[in-house]
Design an enzyme around this catalytic site. Structure first.
Site, PDB file in Angstrom:
ATOM      1  N   HIS A  34       3.238 -22.753  34.237  1.00  0.00           N
ATOM      2  CA  HIS A  34       3.866 -21.912  34.462  1.00  0.00           C
ATOM      3  C   HIS A  34       3.623 -21.659  35.951  1.00  0.00           C
ATOM      4  O   HIS A  34       2.405 -21.239  35.975  1.00  0.00           O
ATOM      5  CB  HIS A  34       3.282 -20.199  33.632  1.00  0.00           C
ATOM      6  N   HIS A 264       8.882 -18.883  36.333  1.00  0.00           N
ATOM      7  CA  HIS A 264       7.718 -17.725  35.383  1.00  0.00           C
ATOM      8  C   HIS A 264       7.613 -19.386  34.430  1.00  0.00           C
ATOM      9  O   HIS A 264       6.185 -20.027  34.572  1.00  0.00           O
ATOM     10  CB  HIS A 264       8.158 -17.525  34.401  1.00  0.00           C
ATOM     11  N   GLU A 411      -7.692  -0.516  14.870  1.00  0.00           N
ATOM     12  CA  GLU A 411      -7.403  -2.220  14.349  1.00  0.00           C
ATOM     13  C   GLU A 411      -7.622  -2.494  15.326  1.00  0.00           C
ATOM     14  O   GLU A 411      -8.415  -3.824  15.271  1.00  0.00           O
ATOM     15  CB  GLU A 411      -7.519  -1.733  13.360  1.00  0.00           C
ATOM     16  N   HIS A 473      -1.771  -0.095  -0.056  1.00  0.00           N
ATOM     17  CA  HIS A 473      -3.915  -0.698   0.280  1.00  0.00           C
ATOM     18  C   HIS A 473      -3.639  -1.477  -0.453  1.00  0.00           C
ATOM     19  O   HIS A 473      -5.094  -1.957  -0.594  1.00  0.00           O
ATOM     20  CB  HIS A 473      -4.157   0.863   0.078  1.00  0.00           C
TER      21      HIS A 473
HETATM   22  C1  LIG Z   1       2.143 -11.833  22.277  1.00  0.00           C
HETATM   23  C2  LIG Z   1       2.769 -12.721  22.709  1.00  0.00           C
HETATM   24  N1  LIG Z   1       3.938 -12.998  22.665  1.00  0.00           N
HETATM   25  C3  LIG Z   1       4.919 -13.866  23.515  1.00  0.00           C
HETATM   26  C4  LIG Z   1       4.324 -14.783  24.001  1.00  0.00           C
HETATM   27  C5  LIG Z   1       5.080 -15.797  25.167  1.00  0.00           C
HETATM   28  N2  LIG Z   1       5.315 -15.435  26.557  1.00  0.00           N
HETATM   29  C6  LIG Z   1       4.146 -16.045  27.366  1.00  0.00           C
HETATM   30  S1  LIG Z   1       4.543 -15.571  29.266  1.00  0.00           S
HETATM   31  C7  LIG Z   1       5.200 -14.465  27.957  1.00  0.00           C
HETATM   32  C8  LIG Z   1       6.200 -13.562  29.778  1.00  0.00           C
HETATM   33  C9  LIG Z   1       5.259 -13.010  30.015  1.00  0.00           C
HETATM   34  O1  LIG Z   1       5.367 -11.875  31.331  1.00  0.00           O
HETATM   35  P1  LIG Z   1       4.604 -11.700  32.049  1.00  0.00           P
HETATM   36  O2  LIG Z   1       3.222 -11.122  31.966  1.00  0.00           O
HETATM   37  O3  LIG Z   1       5.792 -11.270  32.920  1.00  0.00           O
HETATM   38  O4  LIG Z   1       3.895 -13.117  32.965  1.00  0.00           O
HETATM   39  P2  LIG Z   1       4.939 -13.198  34.634  1.00  0.00           P
HETATM   40  O5  LIG Z   1       6.585 -13.719  33.655  1.00  0.00           O
HETATM   41  O6  LIG Z   1       4.454 -12.994  35.499  1.00  0.00           O
HETATM   42  O7  LIG Z   1       3.673 -14.260  34.658  1.00  0.00           O
HETATM   43  C10 LIG Z   1       5.821 -14.781  27.169  1.00  0.00           C
HETATM   44  C11 LIG Z   1       6.935 -13.757  26.697  1.00  0.00           C
HETATM   45  C12 LIG Z   1       2.702 -15.138  24.142  1.00  0.00           C
HETATM   46  N3  LIG Z   1       1.914 -15.547  25.185  1.00  0.00           N
HETATM   47  N4  LIG Z   1       2.414 -14.036  23.787  1.00  0.00           N
END
Ligand SMILES: Cc1ncc(C[n+]2csc(CCOP(=O)(O)OP(=O)(O)O)c2C)c(N)n1
Ligand SMILES: [Mg+2]
Length: 666
Positions: A34, A264, A411, A473
């Site tokens: 990334h 990204h 939680e 529950h």
């Molecule tokens: C809980 C979770 N859901 C989905 C993902 C998959 N995922 C990885 S990065 C991303 C997008 C993140 O966007 P951002 O936080 O703005 O990072 P940027 O693109 O700016 O580097 C997603 C959806 C993940 N890593 N964790």
């Protein structure tokens, strides 16, 4: 010295570009990764690491270091670049092996693999909440040893972190507790994986955080002076947590891909990499670290080493001045548990029988008396889980000496904060709620297991036998679901002795989380025998031994169903069977026993029956295809527990009848 003076703009630019191209080159070499975040956040990270972060790369575990968390773990190459340049034990060769088998540079940072990585991140939102746990732990440590520590918790957080629900809970709690030692820098690039945040996110983040009790301010995330000024303002106060919304351009410097989701999560590719090199004035050679950059970071590392040495002197003086605190400090620093904890707990087992939540509560109090590291709390169910530590105050804003945490009805955050506290050091945190709500904590439990964290999760009201509250529950699948997570120890003790074994194991385990699964309802007294506590500590043991020859059947049971198994054995033995009852308080520990012990407890060729008031699937592996697995494979119902026991065939007489029929081949 913090803040350290700024480097010349030219040198600062060179450092930032080094970080950018270490990431670009590693991601190109791996053909995976990334680049958007490392390019976009290199400026804000450089200013933080080169001027503000208090750390010594030669000692990644120095207690008075600042913590830095990269909550969006997908930006891992930025962190690896920072660690490498700073002088952590992460050679350039490791960066060249980014995302490869056996490297110290996995796709997302893993705390147990890489020196200097403070937390395993990747599931967005978790790191955000872990940092709140660390800041809380830091406040609690400072309250216990006033004047000894001066560190803060910094994190880089992203759009994804700010959107995730767990971060809302954690932010709310951080504001409520006034964790002024917490400083988050938000890589506010308005781009996520699939596109712009405007598709799904339009709230006013500043107002939201301010309303939760944070300081929040916006800066240009590529303006070093503005960033430094914002960092300086954050560390000049200790009143509130800070969110610095650093407006950045994702993929900063990549001419045609920056400011787009295309940068990204994919390598830039050959032509965009070349164009980026040209745009930033960087040569063609890969993995380059200019001498001036090395020298600059080495100077920072030397300052870190000096700060650590000064702190060691300060520490020694502090203990000269507070000799009465030395023992507690050592006990907490090393999270010491008494060698004979199991024996001490066995001696404290209440004589009268009770629900296992009540029995475990008595033992937890004993652990708390013996281990100052033990702290914890519940999600507004302490009266039911019976977990609050007696004679210790509740932690509140400005009052961090207590051992009882009020997580509120949060939680998700509770699980993640506990992980942060465990990562911080000094504490063995516990959490508590009903077992069904373990689903709300599952992401944190999984990360605790992966990260090998000493956390104890107490879960009460563990089956349909909680009764009238009904199927919303009543846990059916949860015990099995927790057992499916690798490196989790799931205890479901049957009585006080097994509760002692469970708490002794939980309080001494240092390489993963322990789940304590406890009943709401009273359990039966079990037959006593010499050394039963030690045998229970092996995870499974012979509770009732057959008489008059080899066993004709082995009944395996856990928790509240062990009493049923004992009752059935008694009835069947009177009919001439030779029934063995094996109690299985912790499957995982039994699997870790030598083969000879396992064979002795579960002799080959003897038919097996299991009884547990939950899903039977896992037990089918124990009893085999020709065995009988009794349990509850459907949702429960709202009714008194004895009625449910009748309806679901989980009374001693029903179990007896089903085993009898099974043995007859019916
Ligand atoms: C809980 C979770 N859901 C989905 C993902 C998959 N995922 C990885 S990065 C991303 C997008 C993140 O966007 P951002 O936080 O703005 O990072 P940027 O693109 O700016 O580097 C997603 C959806 C993940 N890593 N964790
Ligand atoms: Mg983003």
């Amino acid at each position: 010295m913090i803040p350290a003076p700024a480097a010349s703009p030219e040198l600062a630019r060179l450092c930032v570009n080094t970080l950018k191209f270490l990431a670009v080159d590693a991601i190109e070499a791996a053909n995976s990764g990334h680049p958007g975040l490392p390019l976009g956040a290199a400026d804000l990270a450089y200013v933080l690491w080169s001027r503000f972060l208090r750390h010594d790369p030669a000692d990644p575990h120095w207690p008075d270091r600042d913590r830095f968390l990269l909550s969006p773990g997908h930006g891992s190459m930025l962190l690896y670049g920072l660690l490498h340049l700073s002088g952590y034990d992460l050679p350039l060769d490791e960066l060249k092996r980014f995302r490869q088998w056996g490297s110290k540079t996995p796709g997302h940072p893993e705390v147990h693999l890489t020196p200097g990585v403070e937390v395993t991140t990747g599931p967005l939102g978790q790191g955000f909440a872990n940092g709140v746990g660390m800041a809380l732990a830091a406040k609690m440590a400072a309250a216990r040893f006033p004047g000894l520590f001066a560190h803060r918790v910094w994190a880089l957080v992203s759009d994804g972190d700010v959107m995730e629900g767990v971060a809302y809970e954690a932010a709310s709690l951080a504001g409520h507790l006034k964790l002024g030692n917490l400083i988050y820098v938000y890589d506010d690039n308005r781009i996520t994986l699939d596109g712009g945040i405007d598709e799904a996110f339009s709230e006013d983040v500043v107002t939201r955080f301010e309303s939760a009790g944070w300081r929040a301010e916006r800066v240009d995330g590529h303006d070093h002076d503005a960033l430094a000024a914002a960092y300086a303002r954050a560390i000049a106060q200790d009143e509130k947590p800070t969110l610095i919304l650093a407006r950045t351009i994702i993929g900063h410097g990549a001419p045609s891909k920056s400011n787009s989701h295309k940068v990204h999560g994919e390598p830039l590719g050959t032509s965009e990499t070349a164009a980026t090199r040209k745009a930033l004035g960087w040569g063609d050679e890969t993995f380059v670290v200019p001498d001036a950059v090395r020298a600059h970071f080495a100077a920072r590392a030397a300052e870190g080493a000096t700060a650590r040495a000064a702190w060691r002197t300060h520490e020694a003086r502090w203990f000269d001045a507070h000799p009465e605190r030395v023992e507690t400090y050592r006990a907490m620093r090393d999270r010491v548990a008494p060698q004979d904890l199991l024996q001490q707990l066995l001696a404290a087992v209440p004589a009268a029988t009770d629900a296992t939540r009540g029995l475990a509560s008595v033992l937890e109090q004993r652990v708390a008396a013996l281990m100052p590291s033990l702290v914890g709390g519940d999600a507004d169910l302490g009266g039911s889980t019976k977990t609050p530590i007696k004679d210790s105050p509740k932690v509140r804003a400005g009052e961090f000496l207590g051992r009882n945490l009020r997580f509120g009805i949060r939680e998700h955050a509770m699980g993640s904060l506990a992980n942060g506290m465990a990562l911080y050091g000094m504490f063995v945190p516990f959490t508590a709620t009903f077992l069904t709500f373990s689903d709300y904590m599952r992401p944190a439990i999984r990360l605790a297991a992966l990260s090998q964290l000493p956390v104890v999760h107490v879960f009460t009201h563990d089956s349909v036998f909680l009764g009238e509250d009904g199927p919303t529950h009543q846990s059916v699948e949860h015990v099995s679901a927790l057992r499916l997570i690798p490196n989790v120890h799931v205890w479901r003790p049957a009585d006080g002795v097994e509760c002692a074994a469970a708490w002794a194991s939980a309080a001494t385990r240092r390489d993963g989380p322990t789940e304590l699964i406890l009943t709401r309802q009273k359990v039966d007294a079990l037959p006593e025998s010499e050394g039963r506590g030690e045998r229970a500590a092996k995870g499974a043991y012979v509770l009732v031994r057959e008489e008059g020859g080899a066993p004709t059947v082995v009944i395996l049971a856990t928790g509240s169903e062990v009493g049923l198994a004992v009752g059935a054995a008694k009835a069947l033995n009177a009919e001439g069977e030779r029934v063995r009852v094996v109690s299985v308080p912790c499957m995982e520990l039994f699997f870790a026993q030598p083969r000879a012990y396992r064979d002795e407890v579960l002799p080959a060729g003897v038919r097996r029956v299991s009884v547990e008031a939950g899903r039977t699937d896992l037990w089918r592996g124990w009893v085999g295809l020709d065995g009988l697995a009794l349990g509850v494979d459907h949702f429960g119902a709202s009714a008194p527990a004895p009625v449910l026991a009748e309806k679901y065939g989980l009374t001693a007489s029903a179990v007896t009848a089903r085993v009898r029929a099974f043995l007859r081949g019916e």
